[in-house]
Design an enzyme around this catalytic site. Sequence first.
Site, PDB file in Angstrom:
ATOM      1  N   GLN A  96      -5.237  16.129   3.376  1.00 13.99           N
ATOM      2  CA  GLN A  96      -4.754  15.132   4.641  1.00 13.99           C
ATOM      3  C   GLN A  96      -3.397  15.523   4.546  1.00 13.99           C
ATOM      4  O   GLN A  96      -2.166  15.485   5.188  1.00 13.99           O
ATOM      5  CB  GLN A  96      -4.994  13.333   4.981  1.00 13.99           C
ATOM      6  N   HIS A 162      -3.679  10.378   1.847  1.00  9.11           N
ATOM      7  CA  HIS A 162      -3.361   9.401   1.495  1.00  9.11           C
ATOM      8  C   HIS A 162      -1.458   9.557   1.093  1.00  9.11           C
ATOM      9  O   HIS A 162      -1.129   9.475   0.224  1.00  9.11           O
ATOM     10  CB  HIS A 162      -3.348   7.948   1.234  1.00  9.11           C
ATOM     11  N   GLU A 261      -1.234  -2.250   9.465  1.00  6.41           N
ATOM     12  CA  GLU A 261      -0.179  -3.061   9.535  1.00  6.41           C
ATOM     13  C   GLU A 261       0.774  -2.875  10.129  1.00  6.41           C
ATOM     14  O   GLU A 261       1.417  -1.262  10.578  1.00  6.41           O
ATOM     15  CB  GLU A 261      -0.034  -3.696   8.130  1.00  6.41           C
ATOM     16  N   TYR A 271       4.136  -6.136  -0.961  1.00  2.76           N
ATOM     17  CA  TYR A 271       3.207  -5.659   1.148  1.00  2.76           C
ATOM     18  C   TYR A 271       1.609  -6.242   0.608  1.00  2.76           C
ATOM     19  O   TYR A 271       0.890  -5.541   1.727  1.00  2.76           O
ATOM     20  CB  TYR A 271       3.645  -5.161   2.065  1.00  2.76           C
ATOM     21  N   TYR A 282     -15.070   0.280   3.712  1.00  6.65           N
ATOM     22  CA  TYR A 282     -15.994   1.365   4.923  1.00  6.65           C
ATOM     23  C   TYR A 282     -17.414   1.478   4.285  1.00  6.65           C
ATOM     24  O   TYR A 282     -17.983   1.139   2.921  1.00  6.65           O
ATOM     25  CB  TYR A 282     -15.233   2.807   4.232  1.00  6.65           C
TER      26      TYR A 282
END
Length: 399
Positions: A96, A162, A261, A271, A282
């Site tokens: 990614q 990520h 979120e 958080y 998953y």
Amino acid sequence: MNSLFIKRFAAIATAIIGIGVATPVFAQKMKTLSTADYKVNVVTVAEGLKNPWAVALLPDGRMLVTERRGTLRVLDSGKLVERAVEGMPKVAEFGQGGLLDVALHPKYAENGWIYWTYNATEGGLHGTELARGKLGGTKDTPKMTDVQVLFKLAPKSDRGLHFGSRIVFDRDGYLFVTFGDRGDSPAKGAEQRAQQLNDHAGKSIRLFDDGRVPPDNPFVKTKDAKPEIFTLGNRNMQGAALNPVSGKLWTHEHGAQGGDEVNIMVGGTNYGWPVITYGVNYGLGTKIGEGTTKAGMAQPLIYWVPSIAPSGMAFVGSDGNGRESPTNFPKWKGNALVGALAGQLVVRLTIDGDKVVAQERMFVNELGRIRDVRNGPDGNIYLLTDSSNGALLRVEPAK
């Protein structure tokens, strides 16, 4: 729509826009869609982009588009410059990761600084870095000059997941960058990276515009903590913008299976990821961490189950850094627009203070995977679609 009408529309628009902000006009494909408040035209500005990730709109009407493969492209007078911008640091497209966000310094007109994030490799490991430079060269051979690498995520990882990330300046000129948790395997003992203060992964950071660490950052005096860290416990933030009313930094992040979120970033706040989340594992549907709440960990403003895979964020009538900009959508002024990949849509959030009071899902399955959302100096909204044949789209009120 016939070609004669398109040519006439382009000529009229050119004359009108020439009076105000210098903005290129594009007479290409157009689709008319409806929303709760407006009927809009979605015009294809450019296509053939390779997994475009972010767009920045320059004051002179040119546009910069990042492609994940590592190329920074320029649109000049409505045309994609054939040659990519030269002089960029080496970018590693991996999973990614690749060339990610691009943003202008709030005083770009004075200093010319352009900022971007990208994946860089060291010793076979990968991590997001932040650099800045100035756009020079010629019209046909653009080049980035005065390049400075300002920040490197540490530690790097062999994972391809990520990377984050978005870049935002606040009204005081501080620079914020968001980072993903890197998705490292629990087998390596790394599932808590977002909770560790000696690790940049799963955090937002706060810097001066030249990369120096502000002395009042929340963890500057915490033993073994990375001093750049502003918040922790974030999974993978791919949307960020400054609320033009409150001046607060809003972000959104991908959940796991569910649990995307929206949050307001407050310095020193945890958080929760991966201790608390509204997502599940998953394919298994099993609980992640300790549940959905825990003392000392912030709750999101809103969350989405199932996931929409949010990416890109903009407040209507704002330049992203909290400064007012023109809008052709006055009914939406102050609303937040969130792009979605899996959902292939744009979510419009109606906001009252620090609360989201309503949502509208727009353009569902009409435009593709939405990677980025920006306000243009012409008052229109710009979207990027994420695919091997990605497009830059302009959303404008239908006449």
